[in-house]
Design a protein around this motif. Structure first.
Motif, PDB file in Angstrom:
ATOM      1  N   ARG A  72      10.700  -3.087   1.812  1.00 14.83           N
ATOM      2  CA  ARG A  72      11.826  -2.374   1.216  1.00 14.83           C
ATOM      3  C   ARG A  72      13.019  -3.303   1.051  1.00 14.83           C
ATOM      4  O   ARG A  72      13.151  -4.315   1.734  1.00 14.83           O
ATOM      5  CB  ARG A  72      12.236  -1.184   2.076  1.00 14.83           C
ATOM      6  N   ASP A  73      13.878  -2.918   0.121  1.00 11.44           N
ATOM      7  CA  ASP A  73      15.170  -3.555  -0.081  1.00 11.44           C
ATOM      8  C   ASP A  73      16.201  -2.435  -0.001  1.00 11.44           C
ATOM      9  O   ASP A  73      16.358  -1.664  -0.948  1.00 11.44           O
ATOM     10  CB  ASP A  73      15.196  -4.240  -1.454  1.00 11.44           C
ATOM     11  N   ASN A  74      16.859  -2.345   1.138  1.00 13.10           N
ATOM     12  CA  ASN A  74      17.792  -1.235   1.346  1.00 13.10           C
ATOM     13  C   ASN A  74      18.948  -1.256   0.347  1.00 13.10           C
ATOM     14  O   ASN A  74      19.401  -0.199  -0.118  1.00 13.10           O
ATOM     15  CB  ASN A  74      18.343  -1.256   2.768  1.00 13.10           C
ATOM     16  N   ALA A  75      19.413  -2.449   0.021  1.00 17.46           N
ATOM     17  CA  ALA A  75      20.544  -2.553  -0.895  1.00 17.46           C
ATOM     18  C   ALA A  75      20.197  -1.975  -2.265  1.00 17.46           C
ATOM     19  O   ALA A  75      21.040  -1.376  -2.932  1.00 17.46           O
ATOM     20  CB  ALA A  75      20.984  -4.003  -1.027  1.00 17.46           C
ATOM     21  N   LYS A  76      18.953  -2.165  -2.666  1.00 17.51           N
ATOM     22  CA  LYS A  76      18.500  -1.656  -3.966  1.00 17.51           C
ATOM     23  C   LYS A  76      17.854  -0.284  -3.855  1.00 17.51           C
ATOM     24  O   LYS A  76      17.407   0.274  -4.861  1.00 17.51           O
ATOM     25  CB  LYS A  76      17.519  -2.637  -4.593  1.00 17.51           C
ATOM     26  N   LYS A  77      17.776   0.245  -2.619  1.00 16.05           N
ATOM     27  CA  LYS A  77      17.128   1.544  -2.390  1.00 16.05           C
ATOM     28  C   LYS A  77      15.731   1.562  -3.003  1.00 16.05           C
ATOM     29  O   LYS A  77      15.332   2.534  -3.662  1.00 16.05           O
ATOM     30  CB  LYS A  77      17.979   2.678  -2.949  1.00 16.05           C
ATOM     31  N   THR A  78      14.999   0.512  -2.797  1.00 15.92           N
ATOM     32  CA  THR A  78      13.687   0.356  -3.412  1.00 15.92           C
ATOM     33  C   THR A  78      12.648  -0.007  -2.366  1.00 15.92           C
ATOM     34  O   THR A  78      12.903  -0.838  -1.490  1.00 15.92           O
ATOM     35  CB  THR A  78      13.730  -0.709  -4.513  1.00 15.92           C
ATOM     36  N   VAL A  79      11.504   0.630  -2.468  1.00 13.24           N
ATOM     37  CA  VAL A  79      10.347   0.305  -1.641  1.00 13.24           C
ATOM     38  C   VAL A  79       9.290  -0.300  -2.547  1.00 13.24           C
ATOM     39  O   VAL A  79       9.063   0.200  -3.661  1.00 13.24           O
ATOM     40  CB  VAL A  79       9.814   1.552  -0.926  1.00 13.24           C
ATOM     41  N   PHE A  80       8.655  -1.356  -2.072  1.00 14.58           N
ATOM     42  CA  PHE A  80       7.670  -2.078  -2.864  1.00 14.58           C
ATOM     43  C   PHE A  80       6.280  -1.933  -2.253  1.00 14.58           C
ATOM     44  O   PHE A  80       6.132  -1.758  -1.037  1.00 14.58           O
ATOM     45  CB  PHE A  80       8.026  -3.564  -2.918  1.00 14.58           C
ATOM     46  N   LEU A  81       5.279  -2.034  -3.104  1.00 10.97           N
ATOM     47  CA  LEU A  81       3.903  -2.133  -2.648  1.00 10.97           C
ATOM     48  C   LEU A  81       3.299  -3.339  -3.358  1.00 10.97           C
ATOM     49  O   LEU A  81       3.012  -3.282  -4.546  1.00 10.97           O
ATOM     50  CB  LEU A  81       3.104  -0.864  -2.956  1.00 10.97           C
ATOM     51  N   GLN A  82       3.159  -4.425  -2.611  1.00 13.09           N
ATOM     52  CA  GLN A  82       2.525  -5.627  -3.141  1.00 13.09           C
ATOM     53  C   GLN A  82       1.023  -5.486  -2.969  1.00 13.09           C
ATOM     54  O   GLN A  82       0.536  -5.297  -1.847  1.00 13.09           O
ATOM     55  CB  GLN A  82       3.017  -6.870  -2.400  1.00 13.09           C
ATOM     56  N   MET A  83       0.304  -5.558  -4.072  1.00 10.37           N
ATOM     57  CA  MET A  83      -1.138  -5.356  -4.054  1.00 10.37           C
ATOM     58  C   MET A  83      -1.818  -6.637  -4.500  1.00 10.37           C
ATOM     59  O   MET A  83      -1.648  -7.068  -5.652  1.00 10.37           O
ATOM     60  CB  MET A  83      -1.518  -4.194  -4.979  1.00 10.37           C
ATOM     61  N   ASN A  84      -2.568  -7.236  -3.601  1.00  7.80           N
ATOM     62  CA  ASN A  84      -3.305  -8.465  -3.878  1.00  7.80           C
ATOM     63  C   ASN A  84      -4.800  -8.215  -3.809  1.00  7.80           C
ATOM     64  O   ASN A  84      -5.254  -7.194  -3.271  1.00  7.80           O
ATOM     65  CB  ASN A  84      -2.909  -9.555  -2.880  1.00  7.80           C
ATOM     66  N   SER A  85      -5.562  -9.152  -4.335  1.00  7.57           N
ATOM     67  CA  SER A  85      -7.031  -9.065  -4.308  1.00  7.57           C
ATOM     68  C   SER A  85      -7.513  -7.699  -4.787  1.00  7.57           C
ATOM     69  O   SER A  85      -8.349  -7.055  -4.152  1.00  7.57           O
ATOM     70  CB  SER A  85      -7.541  -9.343  -2.894  1.00  7.57           C
ATOM     71  N   LEU A  86      -6.978  -7.276  -5.892  1.00  2.47           N
ATOM     72  CA  LEU A  86      -7.290  -5.939  -6.387  1.00  2.47           C
ATOM     73  C   LEU A  86      -8.751  -5.807  -6.789  1.00  2.47           C
ATOM     74  O   LEU A  86      -9.376  -6.763  -7.286  1.00  2.47           O
ATOM     75  CB  LEU A  86      -6.379  -5.591  -7.558  1.00  2.47           C
ATOM     76  N   LYS A  87      -9.278  -4.611  -6.565  1.00  2.00           N
ATOM     77  CA  LYS A  87     -10.672  -4.295  -6.854  1.00  2.00           C
ATOM     78  C   LYS A  87     -10.724  -3.156  -7.863  1.00  2.00           C
ATOM     79  O   LYS A  87      -9.778  -2.363  -7.945  1.00  2.00           O
ATOM     80  CB  LYS A  87     -11.381  -3.864  -5.575  1.00  2.00           C
ATOM     81  N   PRO A  88     -11.826  -3.023  -8.591  1.00  2.00           N
ATOM     82  CA  PRO A  88     -11.934  -1.898  -9.528  1.00  2.00           C
ATOM     83  C   PRO A  88     -11.727  -0.541  -8.849  1.00  2.00           C
ATOM     84  O   PRO A  88     -11.172   0.376  -9.461  1.00  2.00           O
ATOM     85  CB  PRO A  88     -13.357  -2.041 -10.067  1.00  2.00           C
TER      86      PRO A  88
END
Length: 124
Positions: A72-88
């Motif tokens: 999360r970035d509290n200043a931007k009020k944003t939560v992120f989901l980093q997704m790596n090695s994605l599968k079908p």
């Protein structure tokens, strides 16, 4: 009024990465548990990950552990989901949701506020 807006979805090849964003308005992230959920065609909505606002604790479903990272970035009020090695099998509409207080369950019914969703498609 609490609002959540997701972005960052798209089409990616297997093994690729995407970063989803969930921007919150009209509330403080510290007061909420933010969850990421996904729903594939013909399947029930399932919990992927949560981030608990007050203490910053995180949780991942077994299917994404080691590949996805919530932050999360509290200043931007944003939560992120980093997704790596994605599968079908990661293909789905991804939603962020908010629960006022602490929730460790990732149960859909426990979350009061939902975004509109963003499509993630993993395909060659």
């Amino acid at each position: 009024q609490v609002q959540l807006v997701e972005s960052g979805g798209g089409l990616v090849q297997p093994g690729g990465s995407l970063r989803l964003s969930c921007e919150a308005s009209e509330f403080t992230l510290d007061d909420y548990t933010i969850g990421w959920f996904r729903q594939a065609p013909g399947k029930e909505r399932e919990g992927v990950s949560w981030l608990q606002g007050t203490y910053g604790r995180t949780y991942y479903a077994e299917s994404v552990k080691g590949r996805f990272t919530i932050s999360r970035d509290n200043a931007k009020k944003t939560v992120f989901l980093q997704m790596n090695s994605l599968k079908p099998e990661d293909t789905a509409v991804y939603y962020c949701a908010a629960h006022l207080g602490i929730d460790y369950s990732l149960r859909v019914r426990n979350y009061e506020y939902w975004g509109q969703g963003t499509q993630v498609t993993v395909s060659s």
